[in-house]
Design an enzyme around this catalytic site. Structure first.
Site, short mmCIF file in Angstrom:
data_model
loop_
_atom_site.label_atom_id
_atom_site.label_comp_id
_atom_site.label_asym_id
_atom_site.label_seq_id
_atom_site.Cartn_x
_atom_site.Cartn_y
_atom_site.Cartn_z
NE ARG A 114 -0.37 0.86 4.88
CZ ARG A 114 -0.94 1.24 6.01
NH1 ARG A 114 -2.25 1.21 6.12
NH2 ARG A 114 -0.22 1.62 7.04
CG ASN A 152 -5.00 4.95 5.49
OD1 ASN A 152 -5.87 5.12 6.35
ND2 ASN A 152 -3.96 4.15 5.68
CD GLU A 153 -2.08 5.04 8.96
OE1 GLU A 153 -2.60 4.75 10.04
OE2 GLU A 153 -1.29 4.26 8.34
CD GLU A 312 -6.47 3.61 11.07
OE1 GLU A 312 -5.49 2.93 11.45
OE2 GLU A 312 -6.67 3.91 9.89
CD1 TRP A 320 1.03 -2.77 12.89
CD2 TRP A 320 2.82 -1.82 13.82
NE1 TRP A 320 0.57 -1.77 13.70
CE2 TRP A 320 1.66 -1.16 14.29
CE3 TRP A 320 4.06 -1.39 14.27
CZ2 TRP A 320 1.70 -0.09 15.18
CZ3 TRP A 320 4.11 -0.33 15.17
CH2 TRP A 320 2.94 0.31 15.60
CD GLU A 360 -2.92 -3.62 8.82
OE1 GLU A 360 -2.51 -2.88 9.72
OE2 GLU A 360 -3.70 -3.24 7.92
CE LYS A 361 -2.39 -14.54 8.14
NZ LYS A 361 -1.61 -13.72 7.17
CG PHE A 362 -1.88 -12.83 13.26
CD1 PHE A 362 -2.75 -13.80 13.73
CD2 PHE A 362 -0.99 -13.16 12.26
CE1 PHE A 362 -2.72 -15.10 13.22
CE2 PHE A 362 -0.94 -14.45 11.74
CZ PHE A 362 -1.82 -15.42 12.21
#
Length: 673
Positions: A114, A152-153, A312, A320, A360-362
């Site tokens: 991204r 975004n960011e 957020e 991460w 980012e599944k965790f």
């Protein structure tokens, strides 16, 4: 005038990034039912959806987003709609591979993550403007739309590109900024090392070179990269303002100093209708709640003191960092309400439902993999109820006691190569001074060095290597008119072009501090020095020392050993109606506490010794009243004094005289009167 709060949102913002495209539509109904159970008031949507909204060039599919909008509206949930310009579709990059950014080493990034964007690329700008226009035309009048969320960011993970398009854009930016190439040569000091340019066409970005390059050029390239991202934001914002009047526009900042160092948020804060921020705890063993408070105070300051929104943060662990511990029971609520205490109009999360796939599944979410029979879910529902009970604080402002001067341009300049010591870290000094003020239970506003400082009894300068003449005049007038100033070492050294101020160090601070510095004398690794006070007491410093020559300042602490033995280490100068303190070494926590203790006495700030360590007390005030937030980060019950009685909003109980704050809990009192 644009709106400065989400349209139609009558309560505090509570919810998170909602990515329904990751799930079959059969799940959406359950999501919305659970959102209502949790008390969700707003979700962010569409941020990473460009490939779904425009699956091939000029072919659009808004059907799924239409259905989502209608479903959320039917259930009373507002939408913060993203423009998905942070991740263009793969078909775009196949057609325009030069839109992928190039590193200073000449390596072009690939599609697959991204934020891989060359912000100077004309094809990217055109495509971003087009998808933003399509979204605005379609959803401007939808009753669920509360706010626009551009990109975004910005700056994460790539801010600067070094390709040929950027080189050409940089030359145009330089010509617009300086007018002539002779002015560039003067500003950059290109007489050094024979770097003089004959024309703008000779100038390139600061790409890889055999040794260190021109620091002024590198500093200007950071400014250029930041300005280019901001230019693209303004393009999208202006489209949205034109096609969707009355809907505020924002983009999510990352003001925590450890998480984004490529964006000048003072400049960005003037461009958005609402300041919003993302904050994630850096779990490196330090007191994470102090960094949280610092980021919230900095965000509020970027907003000019106005309310802002935490867009957020995490319900529990992230994914991460090298090690990603879970948050302790109750910590999510404390984190959320600490942001609210310091000005946020709510608490939003990344994300609503935890992903099963992807990078980012965790990363924790409001609705975990384990579903509703989990501690996180129960705490989410409890937090939603708490925020609902605090709705009357909307529009109030946090009261600050002191100011800390901070400038991203100075940080950029100090972080360039070949400075006197790589161990001197501007961010570390900002953290250290802030933590000492926090432990003295003082609420901090951050301020630009040229901002009005007159309302603050104390102003602290932890690290301001780059200081303009205007900033120097500003702090001098502040002290002259009765303010108390504290300045740490290696401040006031260079101007806005990274050129050393004429005359002795510290340039524009010489007069107000009443001293000059003959020479810096950084310490070697693991070296330290002793400082002695007039009463024989001792402090210690490391990293840095200086040969300070008082020229009106009095010596308070003296170097007892090392190369600078016998020279002043800490000084105090009466100047006009105020006083200015200077510290020429890196003090530890004990030394900083002593220094700021003396300075707060000068500033006539009453000590707050009755408050336990790690129990923070913050006030918000406005038309609806005065609110006292008491946040207990310790494992023991605490008591907080109240000057007047009031109602505790989370429990409904009356509070008078002393407020009981259980271990790990938060209490919010609306004072009577």
């Amino acid at each position: 005038m644009p709106e400065t709060s989400p349209k139609g949102l009558t309560r505090l913002a509570f919810g998170g990034d909602y990515n329904p495209e990751q799930w079959p539509e059969s799940v959406w109904q359950e999501d919305v039912r659970l959102m209502r159970e949790a008390g969700v008031t707003m979700v962010s949507a569409g941020i990473f959806s460009w490939a779904l909204l425009e699956p091939s060039p000029g072919v659009y599919d808004f059907g799924w987003l239409d259905r989502l909008f209608d479903l959320l509206h039917e259930n009373g949930i507002r939408v913060d709609l993203g423009t998905p310009t942070v991740v263009p579709p793969v078909w775009f990059y196949r057609a325009h591979p030069d839109a992928l950014p190039v590193t200073a080493e000449g390596v072009r990034y690939e599609f697959g993550s991204r934020g891989a964007i060359c912000h100077s690329n004309a094809d990217y700008r055109a495509a971003a403007a087009n998808i933003t226009t399509r979204l605005a035309e379609r959803y401007a009048d939808h009753p669920a739309l509360a706010m626009w969320h551009v990109h975004n960011e910005y700056g994460v993970p790539v801010s600067a590109c070094y390709c040929d398009s950027c080189a050409a854009h940089f030359r145009r930016w330089l010509e617009s900024t300086y007018g002539t190439v002779d002015a560039v040569n003067e500003a950059w000091g290109t007489a050094f090392w024979g770097q003089r340019y004959g024309g703008f066409e000779d100038i390139n970005p600061p790409r890889l070179s055999p040794t260190v390059g021109n620091p002024a050029q590198a500093l200007d390239y950071k400014r250029f990269a930041d300005a280019t991202m901001r230019e693209n934001f303004r393009m999208e914002r202006d489209i949205l303002h034109r096609l969707a009047p009355g809907i505020p526009v924002t983009t999510n900042f990352m003001t925590a100093l450890s998480q984004c160092d490529s964006v000048d948020y003072w400049a960005w804060g003037r461009e958005v209708d609402i300041v919003t921020n993302d904050h994630y705890l850096i779990t490196d063993g330090r007191r994470t709640h102090v960094n949280l408070a610092m980021a919230a105070d900095l965000t509020r300051s970027v907003a000019g003191g106005a309310p802002w929104i935490l867009l957020e943060h995490s319900t529990s662990g992230v994914n991460w960092q090298a090690r990603n511990p879970a948050k302790a029971p109750g910590q999510m609520a404390r984190n959320s309400l600490a942001h609210v205490a310091r000005g946020s109009e709510g608490a939003m999360f990344f994300q609503w439902r935890q992903s099963r796939r992807g990078a980012e599944k965790f990363h924790s979410s409001m609705l975990p993999h384990g579903g509703t029979d989990t501690r996180v879910w129960r705490e989410v529902v409890e937090l939603g109820a708490s925020l609902d009970s605090l709705s009357t604080i909307r529009g109030t402002r946090t009261e600050a006691d002191v100011a800390v001067l901070w400038d991203w341009h100075s940080w950029w300049a100090q972080s360039l190569d070949w400075r006197p010591s790589e161990d001197h870290d501007a961010r570390e000094r900002a953290d250290a001074f802030y933590e000492t003020l926090y432990d003295r239970h003082l609420t901090v506003d951050f301020a630009h060095p040229e901002a009005d400082l007159s309302r603050y009894p104390l102003v602290v300068v932890p690290a301001l290597y780059l200081m303009t003449e205007a900033a120097g005049n500003n702090v001098r007038e502040y002290v002259e008119n009765g303010g108390t100033l504290v300045v740490s070492y290696f401040s006031g050294i260079v101007d806005e072009h990274d050129a050393v101020h004429e005359g002795a160090y510290p340039g524009p601070l010489r007069d107000v501090l009443g001293l000059t510095i003959e020479e810096f004398s950084p310490l070697l690794k693991d070296q330290s020095v002793r400082l002695t006070g007039p009463d024989g007491s001792e402090l210690s410093g490391d990293v840095w020392t200086e040969f300070v020559v008082p020229r009106g300042a009095e010596t308070v602490w003296t170097y007892a050993d090392g190369l600078t033995a016998g020279h002043p280490a800490v000084t105090r100068h009466r100047y006009g109606q105020g006083s200015a303190w200077y510290v020429s070494t890196r003090l530890g926590a004990e030394g900083l506490d002593a220094l700021l203790g003396w300075a707060t006495e000068d500033a006539r700030i009453a000590p707050r010794a009755d408050l336990p360590r790690d129990v923070e007390v913050v006030r918000r005030t406005g038309e609806t009243g005065t609110y006292v937030f008491a946040i207990n980060h310790t494992g023991a019950d605490a008591k907080v004094s109240l000057e007047v009685s009031g109602t505790e909003l989370l429990t409904g109980e009356r509070a008078a005289g002393r407020l009981e704050v259980p271990a790990g809990a938060v209490r919010v009192v609306r004072l009577d009167g």
